[in-house]
Motif scaffolding. Structure first.
Motif, short mmCIF file in Angstrom:
data_model
loop_
_atom_site.label_atom_id
_atom_site.label_comp_id
_atom_site.label_asym_id
_atom_site.label_seq_id
_atom_site.Cartn_x
_atom_site.Cartn_y
_atom_site.Cartn_z
N THR A 3 17.86 6.17 7.66
CA THR A 3 18.11 4.80 7.23
C THR A 3 19.32 4.17 7.92
O THR A 3 19.58 2.98 7.73
CB THR A 3 18.34 4.75 5.71
N ASP A 4 20.05 4.95 8.72
CA ASP A 4 21.22 4.42 9.44
C ASP A 4 22.22 3.72 8.52
O ASP A 4 22.80 2.71 8.91
CB ASP A 4 20.78 3.43 10.54
N GLY A 5 22.39 4.22 7.32
CA GLY A 5 23.35 3.62 6.40
C GLY A 5 22.71 3.13 5.11
O GLY A 5 23.41 2.93 4.11
N GLY A 6 21.40 2.97 5.10
CA GLY A 6 20.73 2.56 3.87
C GLY A 6 20.83 3.65 2.82
O GLY A 6 20.65 4.82 3.11
N CYS A 7 21.10 3.25 1.58
CA CYS A 7 21.44 4.22 0.53
C CYS A 7 20.25 4.66 -0.31
O CYS A 7 20.42 5.39 -1.28
CB CYS A 7 22.51 3.63 -0.38
N HIS A 8 19.07 4.17 0.00
CA HIS A 8 17.89 4.55 -0.76
C HIS A 8 16.68 4.35 0.14
O HIS A 8 16.73 3.61 1.12
CB HIS A 8 17.74 3.66 -2.00
N LEU A 9 15.58 5.02 -0.22
CA LEU A 9 14.31 4.74 0.44
C LEU A 9 13.63 3.59 -0.30
O LEU A 9 13.88 3.39 -1.49
CB LEU A 9 13.41 5.98 0.42
N ASP A 10 12.80 2.84 0.38
CA ASP A 10 12.02 1.82 -0.32
C ASP A 10 10.55 1.92 0.08
O ASP A 10 10.18 2.70 0.97
CB ASP A 10 12.59 0.41 -0.08
N ALA A 11 9.71 1.13 -0.59
CA ALA A 11 8.26 1.26 -0.42
C ALA A 11 7.80 0.98 1.01
O ALA A 11 6.96 1.71 1.54
CB ALA A 11 7.53 0.40 -1.44
N PRO A 12 8.35 -0.07 1.68
CA PRO A 12 7.92 -0.30 3.06
C PRO A 12 8.26 0.88 3.99
O PRO A 12 7.48 1.20 4.90
CB PRO A 12 8.71 -1.55 3.48
#
Lengths: 216, 115
Positions: A87-96
Protein backbone atom coordinates in the motif's frame (compact mmCIF):
# COMPACT_ATOMS: atom_id res chain seq x y z
CA UNK A 1 -33.94 24.21 1.21
CA UNK A 2 -33.26 20.90 2.95
CA UNK A 3 -32.39 17.89 0.82
CA UNK A 4 -32.55 14.43 2.40
CA UNK A 5 -29.63 12.17 1.36
CA UNK A 6 -29.18 9.28 3.86
CA UNK A 7 -26.20 7.72 2.05
CA UNK A 8 -23.31 5.82 3.66
CA UNK A 9 -20.08 7.80 3.44
CA UNK A 10 -18.11 4.69 2.48
CA UNK A 11 -20.72 3.52 -0.05
CA UNK A 12 -18.23 3.25 -2.93
CA UNK A 13 -16.12 0.83 -0.93
CA UNK A 14 -19.25 -0.95 0.31
CA UNK A 15 -20.56 -1.35 -3.26
CA UNK A 16 -17.21 -2.77 -4.42
CA UNK A 17 -17.19 -5.08 -1.38
CA UNK A 18 -20.63 -6.41 -2.41
CA UNK A 19 -19.29 -7.10 -5.91
CA UNK A 20 -16.27 -8.88 -4.37
CA UNK A 21 -18.59 -10.98 -2.20
CA UNK A 22 -20.62 -12.08 -5.25
CA UNK A 23 -17.41 -12.97 -7.10
CA UNK A 24 -16.10 -15.00 -4.15
CA UNK A 25 -19.45 -16.82 -3.91
CA UNK A 26 -19.28 -17.76 -7.61
CA UNK A 27 -15.76 -19.13 -7.03
CA UNK A 28 -16.93 -21.15 -3.99
CA UNK A 29 -14.52 -19.37 -1.63
CA UNK A 30 -14.94 -18.74 2.10
CA UNK A 31 -13.09 -15.49 2.62
CA UNK A 32 -11.50 -14.60 5.95
CA UNK A 33 -10.29 -11.04 6.65
CA UNK A 34 -7.46 -11.46 9.17
CA UNK A 35 -6.85 -8.41 11.33
CA UNK A 36 -4.41 -7.82 14.18
CA UNK A 37 -1.57 -5.66 15.46
CA UNK A 38 1.81 -6.06 13.75
CA UNK A 39 3.53 -9.12 15.21
CA UNK A 40 0.41 -10.77 16.69
CA UNK A 41 1.00 -13.81 14.50
CA UNK A 42 -1.25 -13.38 11.45
CA UNK A 43 1.11 -14.96 8.91
CA UNK A 44 2.17 -17.83 11.18
CA UNK A 45 -1.46 -18.69 11.93
CA UNK A 46 -2.45 -18.50 8.28
CA UNK A 47 0.37 -20.94 7.43
CA UNK A 48 -0.74 -23.31 10.21
CA UNK A 49 -4.37 -23.15 9.06
CA UNK A 50 -3.27 -23.78 5.47
CA UNK A 51 -1.48 -26.96 6.60
CA UNK A 52 -4.63 -28.20 8.33
CA UNK A 53 -7.16 -27.22 5.68
CA UNK A 54 -5.48 -27.73 2.32
CA UNK A 55 -6.05 -31.48 2.12
CA UNK A 56 -9.79 -30.93 1.96
CA UNK A 57 -10.00 -27.37 0.60
CA UNK A 58 -8.30 -25.19 -1.99
CA UNK A 59 -6.33 -22.45 -0.20
CA UNK A 60 -5.08 -19.04 -1.26
CA UNK A 61 -3.81 -15.87 0.41
CA UNK A 62 -3.78 -12.16 -0.29
CA UNK A 63 -1.07 -10.44 1.75
CA UNK A 64 -1.28 -6.75 2.67
CA UNK A 65 1.73 -4.74 3.87
CA UNK A 66 3.02 -1.18 3.48
CA UNK A 67 6.18 -2.56 1.89
CA UNK A 68 8.09 -5.74 1.11
CA UNK A 69 7.19 -9.28 0.08
CA UNK A 70 8.35 -10.84 3.38
CA UNK A 71 4.99 -12.46 4.14
CA UNK A 72 4.07 -13.38 0.56
CA UNK A 73 7.45 -15.10 0.18
CA UNK A 74 6.79 -17.21 3.30
CA UNK A 75 3.37 -18.22 1.96
CA UNK A 76 4.73 -18.96 -1.53
CA UNK A 77 7.52 -21.08 -0.03
CA UNK A 78 4.79 -23.27 1.49
CA UNK A 79 3.38 -23.81 -2.01
CA UNK A 80 0.26 -21.69 -1.43
CA UNK A 81 -1.05 -19.37 -4.18
CA UNK A 82 -0.48 -15.81 -2.95
CA UNK A 83 -0.60 -12.20 -4.11
CA UNK A 84 1.18 -9.40 -2.21
CA UNK A 85 -0.44 -5.95 -2.03
CA UNK A 86 1.90 -3.11 -1.05
CA UNK A 87 0.00 0.00 0.00
CA UNK A 88 3.07 2.30 0.12
CA UNK A 89 1.81 3.89 3.33
CA UNK A 90 -1.88 3.02 3.25
CA UNK A 91 -2.96 1.76 6.66
CA UNK A 92 -5.67 -0.66 5.59
CA UNK A 93 -6.77 -2.76 2.65
CA UNK A 94 -9.95 -1.77 0.85
CA UNK A 95 -12.40 -3.48 -1.50
CA UNK A 96 -10.96 -2.09 -4.77
CA UNK A 97 -7.47 -3.35 -3.79
CA UNK A 98 -8.87 -6.85 -3.24
CA UNK A 99 -10.77 -6.77 -6.55
CA UNK A 100 -7.51 -5.90 -8.34
CA UNK A 101 -5.52 -8.58 -6.49
CA UNK A 102 -8.05 -11.27 -7.46
CA UNK A 103 -7.10 -10.60 -11.07
CA UNK A 104 -3.65 -12.01 -10.30
CA UNK A 105 -4.63 -14.80 -7.89
CA UNK A 106 -5.63 -17.97 -9.73
CA UNK A 107 -7.85 -19.55 -7.09
CA UNK A 108 -11.06 -21.46 -7.46
CA UNK A 109 -13.00 -23.23 -4.70
CA UNK A 110 -14.39 -24.94 -2.92
CA UNK A 111 -11.89 -23.50 -0.51
CA UNK A 112 -10.59 -20.64 1.57
CA UNK A 113 -9.13 -17.26 0.76
CA UNK A 114 -7.33 -15.69 3.70
CA UNK A 115 -6.71 -11.94 3.39
CA UNK A 116 -3.97 -10.78 5.75
CA UNK A 117 -4.80 -7.13 6.40
CA UNK A 118 -2.31 -4.43 7.33
CA UNK A 119 -1.10 -4.82 10.94
CA UNK A 120 -3.38 -2.28 12.61
CA UNK A 121 -6.18 -2.47 15.19
CA UNK A 122 -7.92 0.71 14.01
CA UNK A 123 -8.21 1.41 10.30
CA UNK A 124 -9.14 -1.96 8.75
CA UNK A 125 -12.35 -1.98 10.81
CA UNK A 126 -14.23 0.49 8.65
CA UNK A 127 -13.39 -1.02 5.24
CA UNK A 128 -15.44 -4.00 4.14
CA UNK A 129 -13.53 -6.21 1.70
CA UNK A 130 -16.43 -8.50 0.77
CA UNK A 131 -15.30 -11.14 3.25
CA UNK A 132 -17.47 -13.84 4.86
CA UNK A 133 -15.64 -13.79 8.18
CA UNK A 134 -13.61 -11.28 10.17
CA UNK A 135 -10.94 -12.98 12.26
CA UNK A 136 -9.35 -10.64 14.82
CA UNK A 137 -6.15 -11.94 16.39
CA UNK A 138 -4.88 -10.60 19.68
CA UNK A 139 -1.86 -12.09 21.46
CA UNK A 140 -0.93 -12.71 25.09
CA UNK A 141 2.08 -10.31 25.08
CA UNK A 142 -0.18 -7.45 23.95
CA UNK A 143 -2.06 -7.54 27.23
CA UNK A 144 -5.67 -8.21 28.18
CA UNK A 145 -6.95 -4.62 27.80
CA UNK A 146 -6.94 -4.42 23.99
CA UNK A 147 -10.72 -4.97 23.64
CA UNK A 148 -11.36 -1.94 25.88
CA UNK A 149 -8.82 0.22 24.05
CA UNK A 150 -9.82 -0.80 20.51
CA UNK A 151 -13.52 -1.66 20.84
CA UNK A 152 -14.44 -1.16 17.17
CA UNK A 153 -12.36 -3.96 15.73
CA UNK A 154 -13.38 -6.47 18.41
CA UNK A 155 -17.04 -5.51 17.96
CA UNK A 156 -16.78 -6.26 14.25
CA UNK A 157 -15.19 -9.72 14.67
CA UNK A 158 -16.92 -12.97 13.75
CA UNK A 159 -14.23 -14.88 15.63
CA UNK A 160 -11.44 -13.84 17.96
CA UNK A 161 -8.15 -15.66 18.36
CA UNK A 162 -5.84 -15.03 21.31
CA UNK A 163 -2.42 -16.24 20.16
CA UNK A 164 0.91 -17.14 21.79
CA UNK A 165 -0.62 -19.05 24.70
CA UNK A 166 2.77 -20.73 25.02
CA UNK A 167 4.03 -17.44 26.50
CA UNK A 168 1.21 -17.12 29.08
CA UNK A 169 3.30 -18.42 32.04
CA UNK A 170 5.69 -15.45 31.58
CA UNK A 171 3.00 -12.77 31.46
CA UNK A 172 0.41 -11.10 33.71
CA UNK A 173 -2.52 -11.68 31.36
CA UNK A 174 -6.01 -11.67 32.88
CA UNK A 175 -8.11 -13.96 30.68
CA UNK A 176 -11.29 -13.01 32.58
CA UNK A 177 -10.65 -9.31 31.93
CA UNK A 178 -9.92 -10.00 28.26
CA UNK A 179 -13.16 -11.98 27.84
CA UNK A 180 -15.23 -9.36 29.70
CA UNK A 181 -13.84 -6.64 27.44
CA UNK A 182 -14.77 -8.65 24.36
CA UNK A 183 -18.26 -9.54 25.62
CA UNK A 184 -18.92 -5.84 26.28
CA UNK A 185 -18.89 -5.23 22.53
CA UNK A 186 -19.34 -8.67 20.99
CA UNK A 187 -21.90 -11.12 22.32
CA UNK A 188 -21.34 -14.02 19.99
CA UNK A 189 -17.84 -14.28 18.54
CA UNK A 190 -16.14 -17.46 19.77
CA UNK A 191 -12.73 -16.93 21.40
CA UNK A 192 -9.97 -19.42 20.52
CA UNK A 193 -6.83 -19.67 22.70
CA UNK A 194 -4.02 -20.90 20.47
CA UNK A 195 -0.34 -21.03 19.81
CA UNK A 196 0.67 -20.57 16.18
CA UNK A 197 4.12 -21.81 17.18
CA UNK A 198 3.23 -25.03 19.02
CA UNK A 199 -0.14 -25.73 17.37
CA UNK A 200 -1.95 -25.75 20.70
CA UNK A 201 -5.70 -25.07 20.36
CA UNK A 202 -5.61 -24.98 16.55
CA UNK A 203 -7.78 -28.05 16.00
CA UNK A 204 -10.82 -26.26 17.54
CA UNK A 205 -10.25 -23.27 15.27
CA UNK A 206 -9.88 -25.52 12.21
CA UNK A 207 -13.10 -27.38 13.06
CA UNK A 208 -14.97 -24.09 13.46
CA UNK A 209 -13.70 -22.78 10.13
CA UNK A 210 -14.66 -26.03 8.35
CA UNK A 211 -18.20 -25.74 9.79
CA UNK A 212 -18.36 -22.08 8.73
CA UNK A 213 -17.34 -23.00 5.18
CA UNK A 214 -20.05 -25.67 5.12
CA UNK A 215 -22.73 -23.17 6.20
CA UNK A 216 -21.94 -20.74 3.37
CA UNK B 1 -7.48 9.11 10.43
CA UNK B 2 -9.15 8.70 7.04
CA UNK B 3 -10.74 12.09 7.16
CA UNK B 4 -9.52 13.01 3.66
CA UNK B 5 -11.15 9.87 2.22
CA UNK B 6 -14.34 10.64 4.15
CA UNK B 7 -14.30 14.29 3.05
CA UNK B 8 -13.85 13.30 -0.61
CA UNK B 9 -16.75 10.89 -0.35
CA UNK B 10 -19.00 13.41 1.42
CA UNK B 11 -18.23 16.00 -1.28
CA UNK B 12 -18.93 13.51 -4.11
CA UNK B 13 -22.27 12.40 -2.60
CA UNK B 14 -23.29 16.01 -1.89
CA UNK B 15 -22.47 17.27 -5.39
CA UNK B 16 -24.24 14.28 -6.99
CA UNK B 17 -27.31 15.01 -4.85
CA UNK B 18 -27.48 18.69 -5.83
CA UNK B 19 -30.49 19.46 -8.05
CA UNK B 20 -29.74 21.35 -11.27
CA UNK B 21 -29.51 25.13 -10.97
CA UNK B 22 -29.17 25.02 -7.17
CA UNK B 23 -27.34 27.58 -5.14
CA UNK B 24 -24.43 26.88 -2.84
CA UNK B 25 -24.47 24.13 -0.26
CA UNK B 26 -24.73 25.83 3.14
CA UNK B 27 -24.65 22.91 5.55
CA UNK B 28 -24.03 19.15 5.51
CA UNK B 29 -25.47 16.98 8.31
CA UNK B 30 -23.36 13.91 9.06
CA UNK B 31 -24.11 11.07 11.48
CA UNK B 32 -21.14 9.16 12.85
CA UNK B 33 -21.26 6.32 15.34
CA UNK B 34 -19.49 6.41 18.69
CA UNK B 35 -17.30 3.46 17.60
CA UNK B 36 -15.97 5.30 14.52
CA UNK B 37 -12.61 7.03 14.44
CA UNK B 38 -13.75 10.16 12.59
CA UNK B 39 -12.05 13.26 14.10
CA UNK B 40 -14.13 16.43 13.53
CA UNK B 41 -11.29 18.98 13.27
CA UNK B 42 -9.41 16.85 10.73
CA UNK B 43 -12.60 16.31 8.74
CA UNK B 44 -13.32 20.06 8.69
CA UNK B 45 -9.80 20.87 7.51
CA UNK B 46 -9.86 18.20 4.81
CA UNK B 47 -13.30 19.31 3.59
CA UNK B 48 -12.27 22.99 3.49
CA UNK B 49 -9.37 22.12 1.23
CA UNK B 50 -11.12 19.84 -1.24
CA UNK B 51 -14.37 21.79 -1.52
CA UNK B 52 -12.65 24.97 -2.78
CA UNK B 53 -14.09 26.03 -6.11
CA UNK B 54 -17.15 23.77 -5.77
CA UNK B 55 -20.74 24.61 -4.73
CA UNK B 56 -19.81 23.12 -1.33
CA UNK B 57 -17.08 25.69 -0.63
CA UNK B 58 -17.74 27.26 2.77
CA UNK B 59 -20.38 24.69 3.73
CA UNK B 60 -20.63 23.95 7.44
CA UNK B 61 -20.23 20.30 8.51
CA UNK B 62 -22.67 19.46 11.31
CA UNK B 63 -21.67 16.22 13.02
CA UNK B 64 -24.08 14.25 15.19
CA UNK B 65 -23.01 11.20 17.17
CA UNK B 66 -25.00 8.01 16.78
CA UNK B 67 -24.86 6.49 20.25
CA UNK B 68 -24.34 2.85 21.08
CA UNK B 69 -26.90 1.23 23.35
CA UNK B 70 -25.67 -0.45 26.52
CA UNK B 71 -27.81 -3.15 28.11
CA UNK B 72 -27.33 -5.57 30.98
CA UNK B 73 -27.48 -9.34 30.37
CA UNK B 74 -28.86 -9.80 33.89
CA UNK B 75 -31.38 -6.99 34.59
CA UNK B 76 -33.37 -4.37 32.67
CA UNK B 77 -30.73 -1.65 32.81
CA UNK B 78 -30.13 0.20 29.53
CA UNK B 79 -28.60 3.51 28.49
CA UNK B 80 -27.21 5.34 25.47
CA UNK B 81 -23.45 5.79 25.21
CA UNK B 82 -22.17 8.88 23.39
CA UNK B 83 -18.53 8.44 24.29
CA UNK B 84 -16.32 5.42 24.84
CA UNK B 85 -14.11 7.11 27.46
CA UNK B 86 -15.15 4.95 30.40
CA UNK B 87 -16.90 1.81 29.21
CA UNK B 88 -19.11 0.12 31.78
CA UNK B 89 -18.09 -3.52 31.63
CA UNK B 90 -20.29 -4.20 34.64
CA UNK B 91 -23.88 -3.03 35.09
CA UNK B 92 -24.15 -0.07 37.52
CA UNK B 93 -27.39 -1.58 38.85
CA UNK B 94 -26.55 -5.26 39.44
CA UNK B 95 -22.88 -5.74 38.40
CA UNK B 96 -23.96 -8.09 35.59
CA UNK B 97 -22.13 -8.31 32.23
CA UNK B 98 -23.07 -5.45 29.92
CA UNK B 99 -23.37 -5.40 26.12
CA UNK B 100 -22.85 -2.49 23.73
CA UNK B 101 -24.61 -2.51 20.35
CA UNK B 102 -24.85 -0.06 17.47
CA UNK B 103 -22.79 3.13 17.16
CA UNK B 104 -21.14 2.16 13.87
CA UNK B 105 -23.03 4.37 11.42
CA UNK B 106 -21.28 6.83 9.11
CA UNK B 107 -23.56 8.56 6.67
CA UNK B 108 -24.49 11.85 5.10
CA UNK B 109 -28.02 12.50 6.35
CA UNK B 110 -29.04 15.71 4.58
CA UNK B 111 -27.83 19.05 3.29
CA UNK B 112 -29.10 22.63 3.39
CA UNK B 113 -28.91 24.34 -0.02
CA UNK B 114 -29.26 28.04 -0.93
CA UNK B 115 -32.56 28.66 -2.75
Amino acid sequence: MKIEIQKAILRENDDEAKRNAEFFKKLGLTVVNVMASPGAGKTTLILQLAKALRNDFKFGVIEGDLASRVDADKVAAAGIPVVQINTDGGCHLDAPMIAKAMGDLKLKGPGFLFIENIGNLICPTEFDLGENLRMVISSFPEGHDKPLKYPGIFASADLIVINKIDLQPHLDFDMGGFTTGIRLVNEEAPIFEVSGKTGSGLSHLVDWLKKAAGKK
Amino acid sequence: MHELTFAQSILKIALNSLPPQSGRILELSIKTGVFNTLEPNCLNTAFEIISKGTPAEGAKLVLAVEPAKITCNNCDYSAEIFSFDSPMTLCPKCKGQTLLKGGTAMYLESMEVEE
